[in-house]
Design a protein around this motif. Structure first.
Motif, PDB file in Angstrom:
ATOM      1  N   ILE A  85     -10.150  37.980  -2.724  1.00 36.91           N
ATOM      2  CA  ILE A  85     -10.097  36.530  -2.523  1.00 36.91           C
ATOM      3  C   ILE A  85     -11.283  35.899  -3.232  1.00 36.91           C
ATOM      4  CG2 ILE A  85     -11.367  36.748  -0.325  1.00 36.91           C
ATOM      5  CD1 ILE A  85      -9.872  34.247   0.659  1.00 36.91           C
ATOM      6  N   TRP A  86     -11.069  34.698  -3.788  1.00 35.15           N
ATOM      7  CA  TRP A  86     -12.191  33.977  -4.381  1.00 35.15           C
ATOM      8  C   TRP A  86     -11.914  32.481  -4.412  1.00 35.15           C
ATOM      9  CZ3 TRP A  86     -13.529  31.063  -8.795  1.00 35.15           C
ATOM     10  CH2 TRP A  86     -12.490  30.825  -9.718  1.00 35.15           C
ATOM     11  N   GLY A  87     -13.010  31.729  -4.473  1.00 34.20           N
ATOM     12  CA  GLY A  87     -12.917  30.285  -4.596  1.00 34.20           C
ATOM     13  C   GLY A  87     -14.294  29.715  -4.836  1.00 34.20           C
ATOM     14  N   SER A  88     -14.351  28.458  -5.229  1.00 35.97           N
ATOM     15  CA  SER A  88     -15.623  27.808  -5.517  1.00 35.97           C
ATOM     16  C   SER A  88     -15.766  26.550  -4.675  1.00 35.97           C
ATOM     17  CB  SER A  88     -15.719  27.456  -7.006  1.00 35.97           C
ATOM     18  OG  SER A  88     -17.040  27.070  -7.350  1.00 35.97           O
ATOM     19  N   SER A  89     -17.009  26.194  -4.330  1.00 39.04           N
ATOM     20  CA  SER A  89     -17.317  25.019  -3.531  1.00 39.04           C
ATOM     21  C   SER A  89     -16.683  25.181  -2.144  1.00 39.04           C
ATOM     22  CB  SER A  89     -16.838  23.759  -4.255  1.00 39.04           C
ATOM     23  OG  SER A  89     -17.352  22.606  -3.652  1.00 39.04           O
ATOM     24  N   TYR A  90     -15.753  24.297  -1.773  1.00 40.65           N
ATOM     25  CA  TYR A  90     -15.017  24.485  -0.521  1.00 40.65           C
ATOM     26  C   TYR A  90     -14.290  25.833  -0.528  1.00 40.65           C
ATOM     27  CZ  TYR A  90     -11.126  23.731   2.780  1.00 40.65           C
ATOM     28  OH  TYR A  90     -10.175  23.856   3.775  1.00 40.65           O
ATOM     29  N   GLY A  91     -13.818  26.249  -1.696  1.00 40.36           N
ATOM     30  CA  GLY A  91     -13.193  27.564  -1.809  1.00 40.36           C
ATOM     31  C   GLY A  91     -14.176  28.689  -1.531  1.00 40.36           C
ATOM     32  N   GLY A  92     -15.469  28.470  -1.879  1.00 43.60           N
ATOM     33  CA  GLY A  92     -16.488  29.450  -1.549  1.00 43.60           C
ATOM     34  C   GLY A  92     -16.713  29.531  -0.052  1.00 43.60           C
ATOM     35  N   LEU A  93     -16.671  28.381   0.625  1.00 44.44           N
ATOM     36  CA  LEU A  93     -16.749  28.361   2.090  1.00 44.44           C
ATOM     37  C   LEU A  93     -15.630  29.199   2.685  1.00 44.44           C
ATOM     38  CD1 LEU A  93     -17.243  25.239   4.372  1.00 44.44           C
ATOM     39  CD2 LEU A  93     -15.337  26.775   4.760  1.00 44.44           C
ATOM     40  N   MET A  94     -14.398  28.977   2.216  1.00 43.03           N
ATOM     41  CA  MET A  94     -13.251  29.723   2.757  1.00 43.03           C
ATOM     42  C   MET A  94     -13.361  31.217   2.470  1.00 43.03           C
ATOM     43  SD  MET A  94      -9.840  27.365   2.377  1.00 43.03           S
ATOM     44  CE  MET A  94     -10.067  26.787   0.711  1.00 43.03           C
ATOM     45  N   ALA A 124      -9.295  21.540 -12.009  1.00 43.38           N
ATOM     46  CA  ALA A 124     -10.716  21.342 -11.773  1.00 43.38           C
ATOM     47  C   ALA A 124     -11.561  22.448 -12.383  1.00 43.38           C
ATOM     48  CB  ALA A 124     -10.984  21.251 -10.268  1.00 43.38           C
ATOM     49  N   HIS A 125     -10.999  23.626 -12.534  1.00 42.66           N
ATOM     50  CA  HIS A 125     -11.721  24.754 -13.121  1.00 42.66           C
ATOM     51  C   HIS A 125     -10.842  25.386 -14.199  1.00 42.66           C
ATOM     52  CE1 HIS A 125     -15.061  24.873 -10.209  1.00 42.66           C
ATOM     53  NE2 HIS A 125     -14.172  24.440  -9.353  1.00 42.66           N
ATOM     54  N   PRO A 126     -11.440  25.911 -15.266  1.00 42.71           N
ATOM     55  CA  PRO A 126     -10.644  26.473 -16.373  1.00 42.71           C
ATOM     56  C   PRO A 126     -10.210  27.910 -16.095  1.00 42.71           C
ATOM     57  CG  PRO A 126     -12.963  26.652 -16.888  1.00 42.71           C
ATOM     58  CD  PRO A 126     -12.887  25.963 -15.545  1.00 42.71           C
ATOM     59  N   THR A 127      -9.565  28.119 -14.955  1.00 40.33           N
ATOM     60  CA  THR A 127      -9.254  29.494 -14.541  1.00 40.33           C
ATOM     61  C   THR A 127      -7.906  29.980 -15.053  1.00 40.33           C
ATOM     62  OG1 THR A 127      -8.328  28.682 -12.451  1.00 40.33           O
ATOM     63  CG2 THR A 127     -10.658  29.273 -12.469  1.00 40.33           C
ATOM     64  N   ASN A 176     -24.792  23.680 -13.204  1.00 35.91           N
ATOM     65  CA  ASN A 176     -24.467  22.702 -12.184  1.00 35.91           C
ATOM     66  C   ASN A 176     -23.272  23.173 -11.369  1.00 35.91           C
ATOM     67  OD1 ASN A 176     -24.637  20.178 -10.764  1.00 35.91           O
ATOM     68  ND2 ASN A 176     -25.415  19.244 -12.644  1.00 35.91           N
ATOM     69  N   HIS A 177     -22.652  22.233 -10.654  1.00 41.49           N
ATOM     70  CA  HIS A 177     -21.585  22.610  -9.726  1.00 41.49           C
ATOM     71  C   HIS A 177     -20.380  23.198 -10.452  1.00 41.49           C
ATOM     72  CE1 HIS A 177     -19.819  22.738  -5.798  1.00 41.49           C
ATOM     73  NE2 HIS A 177     -18.803  21.973  -6.140  1.00 41.49           N
ATOM     74  N   GLY A 178     -20.058  22.664 -11.619  1.00 45.18           N
ATOM     75  CA  GLY A 178     -18.942  23.196 -12.402  1.00 45.18           C
ATOM     76  C   GLY A 178     -19.394  24.363 -13.258  1.00 45.18           C
ATOM     77  N   TRP A 179     -19.868  25.407 -12.630  1.00 44.16           N
ATOM     78  CA  TRP A 179     -20.517  26.538 -13.302  1.00 44.16           C
ATOM     79  C   TRP A 179     -19.617  27.254 -14.292  1.00 44.16           C
ATOM     80  CZ3 TRP A 179     -17.943  31.053 -12.100  1.00 44.16           C
ATOM     81  CH2 TRP A 179     -17.115  31.008 -10.967  1.00 44.16           C
ATOM     82  N   ASP A 180     -18.299  27.198 -14.121  1.00 45.13           N
ATOM     83  CA  ASP A 180     -17.397  27.929 -15.013  1.00 45.13           C
ATOM     84  C   ASP A 180     -16.833  27.058 -16.125  1.00 45.13           C
ATOM     85  OD1 ASP A 180     -15.816  26.368 -13.412  1.00 45.13           O
ATOM     86  OD2 ASP A 180     -14.475  27.965 -12.761  1.00 45.13           O
ATOM     87  N   ALA A 181     -17.319  25.822 -16.259  1.00 45.01           N
ATOM     88  CA  ALA A 181     -16.750  24.921 -17.255  1.00 45.01           C
ATOM     89  C   ALA A 181     -17.806  24.246 -18.124  1.00 45.01           C
ATOM     90  CB  ALA A 181     -15.907  23.844 -16.559  1.00 45.01           C
TER      91      ALA A 181
END
Length: 743
Positions: free
Chosen positions: A602-611, A534-537, A713-718
């Motif tokens: 720790i890091w994450g985006s969207s739901y990962g940002g919540l966590m 989902a992300h180009p990490t 937008n939501h996919g800020w890293d892609a």
């Protein structure tokens, strides 16, 4: 206590002696390493700029597989030079040769990052229809390319009728956005060229009443379609500053408790162009599948309530519209709506993928109300399946070999022993089957191998022809991260958990390393290049490992493939059970002596940002720092479909229940460094929610850093390479300052 299968120390020792192409058994299956470099450096020497460049280091993965009706060739979209623009290629099983059919990317500027051709399908006599920029084109047999249907825009979802005579597609409504989810259903003569006009079969001029999907009947005489009605849904203005002026991203967007899209299934007869809509008693319920029988006389519609507690399959008489309830199961403990349904061979009832025994397995039900017969069983799960009606076989993708894998199997509809079709190595397979199921176009990747197209001969299970080779030459000269899997118990309830661990190429088991947990999300542990797609990490992870970090992801509760019982405590528990699972992974690495307990990020985006925000607030001191990308801080503003986890927005425990799952209301405990990255145009997670959190933290004098991406937008890293590089460099600098170099 659950005994560990192997320690990280043993894991790393096994990895250090692994030979390229040899799978080392760590727990269930450790990824093979056919492309691991032989460089003498301890890790990749590439910078963020070199990892994320216009001529991609790992190449552009082949996508958009589509078989010829006779199985004589498969189309795919690819760029052999590593640029983003994908042209059309074909591969012949008979000759084993691939051929480039279009050269439209040769004049494109790499910096434009155009995604190229979106879809391609075979027509007749070597002709190919494809979409580019939302426009329909045809490549004639002589290579000439003509644009057709020039009065339409947003054309997508091309599908040729089973007899090859007609081409169907969706096009945007005249007043709608060309990037909308659906539009109008059209069909044209597949043999026609420039100047021929298509016929509209379904869809409205109102962009809020649109066709979002369709399927050809086997006879080619009818099409079943899915129509969505968003007219009762609220519209929202998302104002943001970009390009020197105020912008507005106006969206149709519902919050929990508000009106949602209403879905109805219809069937259109091509001879008369007349449609019949098959109404459901629960039009607001989600539709999870539909399909006409092979003889065209019956239609099934599979759906569920918004909380995914009740799965219902209705069966309709296609001529009269008469409806009966074919299958229904209400399970209050059900958590994930992963059902799939298809007609059995000979229209002898339905094949149903369901977790009625607690695990997603295949069943055959012949008649309405009849108890379904279980075809497969086991403490593993099936992700998807296809029916080979002619040979009475079911092909499916499952994690039977290991939780992190997605392997290919088949089993007779009558039941019996399952047979693995994919090879012995672990990894992820995403199949597209030829019409006669004699071959499989297979998107395959594992932890050490970027994705490629392979073609499997189903008569020779385990053997595959590699069609593409995507990475650039300098990819092979690097020493990439060593990745394997660890099992450990939850420190809260002892349930078994799985983690994916990437360590430096010169990993020293006697040394304590800084650790990055992430990117955190559900379904995060996958045996494929870069983990989650989902992300180009992948490049960020590789860079961090090369700089001396260990990178850990944990398959938290609520993730696919773990069985219903494993996921129970995740219900109504955003920011609770999930962050405890993450902590269990940290505790495990610390106990093994490889993680420096003072240097955990720790890091994450969207739901990962919540966590991430919940972890920093509820577990102060466990993490040295955290980065929350587009953080879903307020579940009151989630999509209504998320109610299958967070529960309905009403009840005697409201609003306390939603507030308990929202980082916006739970951030008071944050004491450790936090960075938030968010795009201002985001319609999935609103930037205004980040501003609401920021206002509260300012008033409480809690320190944090904010990286605002104008117009992202939501996919800020892609979205584009400069933005990706900028964001990842900011993240690396933050982690180096607050984690790696922390005193």
């Amino acid at each position: 206590m659950i005994k560990f299968s192997v320690s990280v120390r043993a894991m790393s020792a096994a990895l250090m002696i692994a030979s390229p192409g040899v799978a080392v058994p760590v727990f269930a299956q450790q990824a093979q390493g056919p492309v691991r470099g032989t460089a003498s450096v301890p890790g990749t020497s590439f910078s963020i700029d070199e990892l994320y460049r216009y001529k991609s280091l790992v190449g552009i993965d082949p996508q958009g597989y589509s078989w010829a009706a006779d199985g004589s060739a498969v189309l795919f979209l690819w760029n052999d030079e590593g640029y983003a623009f994908r042209d059309i290629w074909a591969w012949s099983p008979r000759t084993g040769q691939k051929t480039r059919l279009t050269f439209l990317g040769k004049d494109s500027k790499p910096e434009a990052e155009a995604r190229g051709i979106a879809q391609a399908v075979f027509l007749d006599h070597g002709r190919v229809a494809f979409t580019l920029g939302g426009q329909l084109h045809i490549r004639e047999a002589d290579g000439k390319i003509v644009k057709v249907e020039g009065d339409k825009r947003g054309i997508r979802k091309l599908a040729v009728s089973p007899d090859g005579g007609r081409l169907a597609f969706l096009a945007a409504a005249p007043n709608g956005s060309p990037v909308a989810a659906g539009g109008q259903l059209w069909v044209r003569d597949a043999a026609a060229g420039e100047g021929a006009a298509a016929t509209r079969l379904a869809g409205s001029d109102d962009p809020k009443l649109y066709i979002e999907d369709y399927k050809w009947a086997d006879s080619g005489k009818a099409i079943a379609f899915q129509q969505a009605d968003d007219r009762a849904m609220p519209e929202r203005d998302i104002y943001y500053d970009a390009k020197g002026k105020l912008q507005n991203n106006r969206v149709i967007r519902a919050f929990p408790g508000e009106e949602t899209s209403k879905t109805v299934i219809g069937v259109v007869d091509l001879a008369t162009a007349r449609s019949r809509l098959f109404e459901r008693p629960d039009p607001k319920h989600d539709v999870w599948g539909y399909g006409l029988s092979h003889d065209g006389k019956r239609l099934f519609v599979s759906g569920a309530d918004m909380e995914a507690k009740e799965h219902t399959i209705y069966l309709y008489d296609a001529a009269t519209g008469t409806r009966e309830t074919f299958y229904q199961l209400r399970e209050p403990r059900h958590l994930r709506p992963d059902w799939q349904v298809a007609w059995a061979p000979g229209d002898d009832g339905l094949i149903i993928l369901t977790d009625r025994d607690g695990w997603l397995q295949l069943y055959h039900q012949k008649k309405a109300g009849q108890a379904p017969r279980q075809i497969t069983s086991g403490k593993w799960e099936i992700a998807s399946f296809e029916v080979d009606a002619k040979n009475g076989q079911l092909y499916f993708t499952a994690n039977e070999s290991a939780l992190q894998d997605r392997q290919l199997y088949r089993v007779p509809v009558a039941g019996g022993k399952i047979q693995r079709i994919s090879g012995p190595a672990g990894g992820t397979h995403e199949p597209v089957y030829s019409p006669d199921f004699s071959r499989i176009a297979d998107w395959y990747s594992n932890d050490d191998t970027p994705p490629e197209l392979y073609v499997i001969d189903t008569a020779k299970p385990g053997k595959a022809a590699q069609v593409t080779k995507s990475p650039q030459p300098d990819f092979y000269g690097q020493s990439w991260a060593r990745t394997s899997y660890v099992r450990f118990p939850s420190h809260v309830d002892g349930i078994n958990l799985l983690g994916r661990v990437s360590v430096p190429a010169d990993f020293d088991p006697a040394k304590k390393y800084p650790v990055i947990v992430g990117s955190v999300y559900s379904d995060a542990v996958r045996n494929q290049w870069g983990g989650r797609r989902a992300h180009p990490t992948w490049g960020l992870d590789q860079y961090l490992v090369a700089q001396g970090y260990i990178v850990l992801t944990v398959n938290i509760r609520g993730s696919w493939g773990q069985g219903r019982e494993h996921n129970q405590t995740q219900y109504e528990s955003y920011g609770e059970t999930d962050i405890n699972d993450l902590e269990s992974g940290v505790r495990y690495l610390i106990a093994q002596g490889h993680a420096d307990p003072k240097r955990i990020g720790i890091w994450g985006s969207s739901y990962g940002g919540l966590m991430t925000i919940m972890s920093l607030s509820k577990k102060p001191g466990l993490y040295a720092a955290g980065i929350a990308g587009a953080p879903a801080t307020n579940v009151w503003h989630a999509f209504p479909a998320q109610m299958w986890i967070m529960g309905p927005p009403e009840g005697p425990d409201m609003p306390a229940r939603y507030e308990a799952q929202s980082a916006l209301y739970q951030a008071k405990g944050i004491r450790d460094p936090l960075m938030i990255i968010h795009g201002t145009r985001d319609s999935v997670v609103l930037y205004s929610d980040t501003m609401a959190l920021a206002e509260q933290m300012v008033q409480r004098e809690q320190m944090f850093e904010l990286v605002t991406l104008p117009g992202a937008n939501h996919g800020w890293d892609a979205e584009n390479i400069p933005q990706t590089r900028f964001s990842f460099k900011k993240m690396v600098e933050f982690f180096d300052r607050n984690v790696k170099n922390r005193k």
